[in-house]
Design a protein around this motif. Structure first.
Motif, PDB file in Angstrom:
ATOM      1  N   GLU A  93      98.958  69.441  88.499  1.00 46.35           N
ATOM      2  CA  GLU A  93      97.932  69.175  87.504  1.00 46.35           C
ATOM      3  C   GLU A  93      96.793  70.184  87.651  1.00 46.35           C
ATOM      4  OE1 GLU A  93      98.121  66.052  85.533  1.00 46.35           O
ATOM      5  OE2 GLU A  93     100.172  66.125  86.298  1.00 46.35           O
ATOM      6  N   HIS A 118      98.668  68.280  82.555  1.00 45.85           N
ATOM      7  CA  HIS A 118      99.921  68.367  83.306  1.00 45.85           C
ATOM      8  C   HIS A 118     100.496  69.773  83.143  1.00 45.85           C
ATOM      9  CE1 HIS A 118      99.340  64.057  82.892  1.00 45.85           C
ATOM     10  NE2 HIS A 118      99.581  64.110  81.601  1.00 45.85           N
ATOM     11  N   THR A 169     102.480  61.752  84.758  1.00 46.23           N
ATOM     12  CA  THR A 169     102.284  62.739  85.815  1.00 46.23           C
ATOM     13  C   THR A 169     103.550  63.098  86.578  1.00 46.23           C
ATOM     14  OG1 THR A 169     101.686  60.967  87.351  1.00 46.23           O
ATOM     15  CG2 THR A 169      99.891  62.031  86.134  1.00 46.23           C
TER      16      THR A 169
END
Length: 476
Positions: free
Chosen positions: A267, A393, A169
């Motif tokens: 995200e 992502h 992330t």
């Protein structure tokens, strides 16, 4: 799922050829019974892929305590033509660490620990079996931040994260695992230890050999130690979840947020994914209803002293709202609220879907909306009513897809793969953004890599592992 026959036609060793060698006796004689476990005594977790039933029982389990143990193991296996599958934390989703028939397992779980931290250089030297979370905590204690974070941080190991070039992330801020590695040590198939444990950011002395092993999934050598970059320590992050009307607006929001230099994560959750996790994640209240629109999770964290991350993110959201990019937003006011937002995005609830198949693909960010539409249309045309959930992502062009069929067998799984990867290939994307190739994606490597590229990969494999003992049946 696809399976593969390790045949002599590919130059790979026939596991039956070492039956008479009693490989476990040879290994115990060389390394000792403390390091080697016989086949009948191996715990099933060493031959069970993530979220699957146990597979074939390995011929032996080796758990080295030192680089020398790894070297001696591989030297013996090379002499006997014995296939070896290296294992880290067993959190991969492509069966890259899955033991095939007749292999021995070499688990790095005992070779763990932080060897040193160089504060002036901003580096940390670690052993391959060290869990990612341990590295993160050591970095924080020394006043730094480590650049990679994954949901499996507590169990995935640094060696495996490097071998698969893990993403996670924070990739839009710090890059993937490849960007964190300054120095590396690996053991070749014949037991040779190649140690290039550089702590310098600038080291332009010929071939960058560590790049051979990063992302090679243990097929060219087994990673034993690494020197990793550390980053300036981040203050507590600010986290928000936004509702955005459509994917085109998600891209416009990303373009605006990208200009904020300390955004860590961006995200996105497609509407159907957000609706599902919002209603199936226990003890988590979704910030807003999910009838329509995309849910976008944004995390901002700064290393600048005196900067309030919450105020900065709140101002960015206000500007985006005024620009018509955001329909609704919730700014986390506690660690619990931020955690709940991430729990929704991590999507653990979809694991309960029947016969779940996970995909991990990448395309340029601006094309992911079209890809999702085309991919879902192709799936629905073949299997009307199929459940297909998209999330990922978005800032780095990586989307995950969870697909659930009421009935699934190997034939249907192959067809499902072909359906998804055909769309990826048509749009010039990658069949694996961050999970590697392993066994499951091996038949589809040509969807992303050219014949010339695959030929070069095979030449490298033949040069470094002429007997094909290292993780055979994976990647190539």
């Amino acid at each position: 799922m696809p399976t593969h026959d390790m045949t002599a036609a590919r130059g790979e060793p026939d596991p039956a050829a070492t039956d008479e060698c009693m490989i476990d006796d040879e290994l115990i004689s060389e390394l000792g019974a403390d390091i080697v476990t016989r086949s009948a005594d191996i715990d099933p977790r060493y031959f069970t892929a993530y979220n699957e039933a146990p597979g074939p029982r390995p011929r032996a389990l080796v758990r080295p305590r030192s680089v020398d143990d790894v070297s001696r193991t591989l030297a013996l296996c090379m002499r006997l033509g014995q296939p070896v599958v290296p294992q880290g934390g067993l959190t991969g989703l492509a069966r890259g660490a899955f033991a095939l028939e007749g292999e021995i397992v070499l688990s790095m779980e005992r070779f763990t620990g932080i060897e040193s931290i160089d504060v002036s250089a901003g580096t940390i030297t670690v052993r391959a079996g060290t869990p990612l979370q341990t590295v993160q905590e050591a970095a924080e204690a020394a006043g730094f931040t480590f650049g990679v974070d994954l949901g499996a941080r507590g169990s995935c190991q640094i060696g495996g994260a490097i071998a698969t070039n893990a993403g996670g992330t924070r990739a839009i801020r710090f890059g993937m695992m490849r960007e964190q590695v300054l120095g590396l040590e690996a053991v070749l198939a014949d037991g040779t230890v190649v140690s290039s444990m550089s702590r310098m950011l600038k080291n332009n002395t010929g071939y960058d050999l560590k790049q051979l092993f990063i992302g090679s999934e243990g097929t060219l050598g087994i990673i034993t130690r690494a020197v990793l970059r550390l980053r300036p320590k981040l203050a507590a992050p600010a986290t928000a979840m936004c509702r955005v009307a459509d994917y085109a607006t998600v891209v416009r929001l990303w373009e605006r947020m990208r200009a904020v230099p300390e955004v860590v994560s961006f995200e996105a959750m497609w509407p159907s994914f957000y609706r599902y996790v919002g209603s199936h994640t226990p003890d988590v209240l979704a910030p807003f209803a999910g009838e329509e629109g995309f849910a976008v999770l944004i995390e901002y964290a700064t290393s600048a002293p005196g900067c309030d991350a919450t105020e900065t993110l709140e101002a960015c959201l206000a500007d985006s709202f005024e620009a018509g990019l955001i329909d609704d937003a919730a700014l986390a006011t506690s660690q619990r609220q931020a955690r709940d937002m991430w729990l929704l995005r991590e999507g653990l609830a979809i694991d309960a879907l029947p016969n779940l198949v996970n995909f991990d693909v990448s395309l340029p960010t601006g094309e992911l909306g079209t890809f999702a539409e085309r991919c879902e249309a192709a799936l629905q045309a073949r299997w009307p009513g199929i459940v297909s959930l998209f999330f990922g992502h978005i800032g780095d062009g990586n989307v995950h897809i969870g697909v659930s069929l009421v009935e699934l067998n190997n034939t249907l799984a192959d067809e499902l793969d072909r359906t998804v990867y055909a769309v990826v290939q048509e749009m010039g994307g990658s069949i694996s953004a961050e999970h590697g190739i392993g066994v499951l994606k091996r038949p589809y490597l040509s969807c992303t890599r050219s014949d010339a590229e695959i030929s070069l990969m095979r030449r490298l494999k033949a040069a470094l592992d002429p007997k094909h003992i290292l993780n055979p049946g994976k990647v190539l």
